[in-house]
Design a protein around this motif. Structure first.
Motif, PDB file in Angstrom:
ATOM      1  N   SER A   6       1.033  -1.153  -0.194  1.00  0.00           N
ATOM      2  CA  SER A   6      -0.004   0.415  -0.096  1.00  0.00           C
ATOM      3  C   SER A   6       1.284   1.106  -0.036  1.00  0.00           C
ATOM      4  N   VAL A   7       1.857   1.023  -0.918  1.00  0.00           N
ATOM      5  CA  VAL A   7       3.282   2.532  -1.116  1.00  0.00           C
ATOM      6  C   VAL A   7       2.537   3.378  -1.517  1.00  0.00           C
ATOM      7  N   THR A   8       2.699   4.859  -1.473  1.00  0.00           N
ATOM      8  CA  THR A   8       2.362   5.779  -1.768  1.00  0.00           C
ATOM      9  C   THR A   8       3.286   6.938  -1.398  1.00  0.00           C
ATOM     10  N   LYS A   9       4.043   7.175  -2.337  1.00  0.00           N
ATOM     11  CA  LYS A   9       4.863   8.285  -2.454  1.00  0.00           C
ATOM     12  C   LYS A   9       4.286  10.066  -3.384  1.00  0.00           C
ATOM     13  N   ASN A  10       3.898  10.789  -2.174  1.00  0.00           N
ATOM     14  CA  ASN A  10       3.034  11.716  -2.911  1.00  0.00           C
ATOM     15  C   ASN A  10       4.484  13.650  -2.520  1.00  0.00           C
ATOM     16  N   TYR A  11       5.040  14.048  -3.217  1.00  0.00           N
ATOM     17  CA  TYR A  11       6.039  14.524  -2.950  1.00  0.00           C
ATOM     18  C   TYR A  11       5.786  16.266  -2.603  1.00  0.00           C
ATOM     19  N   ARG A  12       4.536  16.212  -3.196  1.00  0.00           N
ATOM     20  CA  ARG A  12       3.433  17.503  -2.640  1.00  0.00           C
ATOM     21  C   ARG A  12       1.829  17.547  -2.801  1.00  0.00           C
ATOM     22  N   ALA A  18       3.646  10.341  -7.345  1.00  0.00           N
ATOM     23  CA  ALA A  18       4.299   9.342  -7.616  1.00  0.00           C
ATOM     24  C   ALA A  18       3.689   8.182  -8.026  1.00  0.00           C
ATOM     25  N   LEU A  19       3.584   7.950  -6.477  1.00  0.00           N
ATOM     26  CA  LEU A  19       2.890   6.320  -6.581  1.00  0.00           C
ATOM     27  C   LEU A  19       2.018   5.966  -5.682  1.00  0.00           C
ATOM     28  N   ASN A  20       0.978   5.515  -6.355  1.00  0.00           N
ATOM     29  CA  ASN A  20      -0.440   5.337  -5.555  1.00  0.00           C
ATOM     30  C   ASN A  20      -0.641   4.171  -5.350  1.00  0.00           C
ATOM     31  N   ASN A  21      -0.525   3.813  -3.750  1.00  0.00           N
ATOM     32  CA  ASN A  21      -1.163   2.524  -3.267  1.00  0.00           C
ATOM     33  C   ASN A  21      -0.974   1.456  -4.069  1.00  0.00           C
ATOM     34  N   ILE A  22       0.988   0.981  -4.119  1.00  0.00           N
ATOM     35  CA  ILE A  22       1.486   0.399  -4.901  1.00  0.00           C
ATOM     36  C   ILE A  22       1.716  -1.526  -4.076  1.00  0.00           C
ATOM     37  N   ASP A  23       1.222  -2.022  -4.471  1.00  0.00           N
ATOM     38  CA  ASP A  23       1.181  -3.698  -3.552  1.00  0.00           C
ATOM     39  C   ASP A  23       2.203  -4.228  -4.832  1.00  0.00           C
ATOM     40  N   LEU A  24       3.163  -4.840  -4.408  1.00  0.00           N
ATOM     41  CA  LEU A  24       4.162  -5.861  -5.010  1.00  0.00           C
ATOM     42  C   LEU A  24       5.223  -6.182  -4.322  1.00  0.00           C
ATOM     43  N   LEU A  25       5.528  -8.046  -4.775  1.00  0.00           N
ATOM     44  CA  LEU A  25       6.371  -8.819  -4.561  1.00  0.00           C
ATOM     45  C   LEU A  25       7.252  -8.912  -5.033  1.00  0.00           C
ATOM     46  N   ILE A  26       8.867  -9.084  -4.965  1.00  0.00           N
ATOM     47  CA  ILE A  26       9.799  -8.809  -5.790  1.00  0.00           C
ATOM     48  C   ILE A  26      10.376 -10.440  -5.064  1.00  0.00           C
ATOM     49  N   GLU A  27      10.676 -11.721  -5.440  1.00  0.00           N
ATOM     50  CA  GLU A  27      11.130 -12.618  -5.114  1.00  0.00           C
ATOM     51  C   GLU A  27      12.236 -12.746  -5.003  1.00  0.00           C
ATOM     52  N   PRO A  28      13.776 -13.346  -4.092  1.00  0.00           N
ATOM     53  CA  PRO A  28      14.996 -13.802  -4.572  1.00  0.00           C
ATOM     54  C   PRO A  28      15.178 -13.660  -5.556  1.00  0.00           C
ATOM     55  N   GLY A  29      15.941 -13.128  -6.228  1.00  0.00           N
ATOM     56  CA  GLY A  29      16.743 -14.481  -7.563  1.00  0.00           C
ATOM     57  C   GLY A  29      16.000 -13.524  -8.673  1.00  0.00           C
ATOM     58  N   GLU A  30      15.160 -13.174  -8.784  1.00  0.00           N
ATOM     59  CA  GLU A  30      14.462 -12.233 -10.261  1.00  0.00           C
ATOM     60  C   GLU A  30      14.671 -11.761 -10.612  1.00  0.00           C
ATOM     61  N   PHE A  31      14.392 -11.614 -11.869  1.00  0.00           N
ATOM     62  CA  PHE A  31      15.398 -10.431 -12.907  1.00  0.00           C
ATOM     63  C   PHE A  31      13.376 -10.122 -13.468  1.00  0.00           C
ATOM     64  N   ILE A  32      13.500  -8.234 -13.330  1.00  0.00           N
ATOM     65  CA  ILE A  32      12.440  -7.720 -12.958  1.00  0.00           C
ATOM     66  C   ILE A  32      12.795  -6.246 -13.967  1.00  0.00           C
ATOM     67  N   GLU A  52      16.284   6.982  -0.890  1.00  0.00           N
ATOM     68  CA  GLU A  52      16.869   8.391  -1.124  1.00  0.00           C
ATOM     69  C   GLU A  52      15.218   9.135  -0.355  1.00  0.00           C
ATOM     70  N   TYR A  53      14.034   8.315  -0.818  1.00  0.00           N
ATOM     71  CA  TYR A  53      13.006   8.820   0.386  1.00  0.00           C
ATOM     72  C   TYR A  53      12.426   7.816   1.313  1.00  0.00           C
ATOM     73  N   LYS A  54      11.280   8.628   1.700  1.00  0.00           N
ATOM     74  CA  LYS A  54      10.806   7.336   2.180  1.00  0.00           C
ATOM     75  C   LYS A  54       8.966   7.725   2.399  1.00  0.00           C
ATOM     76  N   PRO A  55       8.797   6.710   1.413  1.00  0.00           N
ATOM     77  CA  PRO A  55       6.919   6.664   1.429  1.00  0.00           C
ATOM     78  C   PRO A  55       6.189   7.684   2.111  1.00  0.00           C
ATOM     79  N   THR A  56       4.736   8.118   1.482  1.00  0.00           N
ATOM     80  CA  THR A  56       4.463   9.157   2.767  1.00  0.00           C
ATOM     81  C   THR A  56       3.189   8.306   2.929  1.00  0.00           C
ATOM     82  N   SER A  57       2.882   7.412   2.507  1.00  0.00           N
ATOM     83  CA  SER A  57       2.197   6.238   3.503  1.00  0.00           C
ATOM     84  C   SER A  57       2.945   4.654   3.000  1.00  0.00           C
TER      85      SER A  57
END
Length: 230
Positions: A6-12, A18-32, A52-57
């Motif tokens: 549930s990641v959102t990043k809002n600069y203002r 910039a990102l809105n309510n993202i849910d995803l999982l990248i497993e060890p050893g994947e190529f994305i 470099e930044y923290k998520p807004t939520s």
């Protein structure tokens, strides 16, 4: 390995996230492959992984570390687990190939006496064993990018981020770079490639995460860049 909850990043507050309510999982050893037009959120995604930044939520976990809870003093420890390769190589022009790679070990405090074996191993992996004493200006663009990959991987990171790694290269050289990244991945490193290069994505046929307007619009195993799927 890398988990967005549930990641959102809002600069203002007055801007679209910039990102809105993202849910995803990248497993060890994947190529994305991370794709999407300019402004889609790719750079923000990578910046959040690097803390470099923290998520807004929301919550981001990288290799067991919860990003938003990390103290600033702990960020260098996180970044030692993440190698980064850029479009413009960023080599030190007054240092040889092996000195450029060794610089990454200097930064994290590896004694010089312990460096040669590590440097030799990674140069062999990226196919540059015979060029260790060359200067950057004596190398082709593809060779310079492989030095950059070697420098990013010499400390055996768990994650390698490649941000438009073929952006300045011709198609044949781009294919060589992708083969090198594939080789790194085969050793167990999780690889995330942000790119606009449709031919590379279609040719590799790996997992594709596509962003648009800050949202994941496609998360597809062994997919294609354009419309449709295998």
């Amino acid at each position: 390995m890398i988990k967005f909850e549930s990641v959102t990043k809002n600069y203002r507050k007055d801007l679209v996230p910039a990102l809105n309510n993202i849910d995803l999982l990248i497993e060890p050893g994947e190529f994305i492959f991370l794709i999407g037009p300019s402004g889609s959120g790719k750079s923000t995604f990578l910046s959040l992984v690097l803390r470099e930044y923290k998520p807004t939520s929301g919550t981001i976990t990288v290799d067991g570390m919860q990003i938003e809870k990390l103290k600033d003093s702990a960020v260098p420890k996180l970044r030692r687990k993440i190698g980064v390769v850029f479009q413009d190589f960023r080599l030190l022009n007054n240092r040889t190939v092996k000195q450029n790679v060794g610089f990454a070990l200097d930064v994290i405090g590896i004694p010089r006496k312990d460096q040669p074996e590590k440097i030799d191993q990674i140069l062999e992996t990226v196919g540059l064993s015979g060029l260790a004493d060359r200067m950057p200006y004596q190398l082709s663009g593809g060779e310079q990018q492989r030095v950059a990959i070697a420098r990013a991987c010499v400390n055996q990171p768990t994650v390698l981020i490649a941000d438009e790694p073929t952006g300045n290269l011709d198609p044949d050289t781009s294919a060589e770079i992708m083969r090198t990244l594939d080789q790194i991945n085969r050793y167990g490193t999780t690889v995330i490639v942000a790119t606009h290069d449709a031919a590379i994505v279609d040719g590799m046929r790996r997992r594709v995460i596509e962003l648009a307007n800050g949202e994941v619009i496609r998360d597809q195993e062994r997919g294609v860049y354009g419309i449709g799927a295998y």
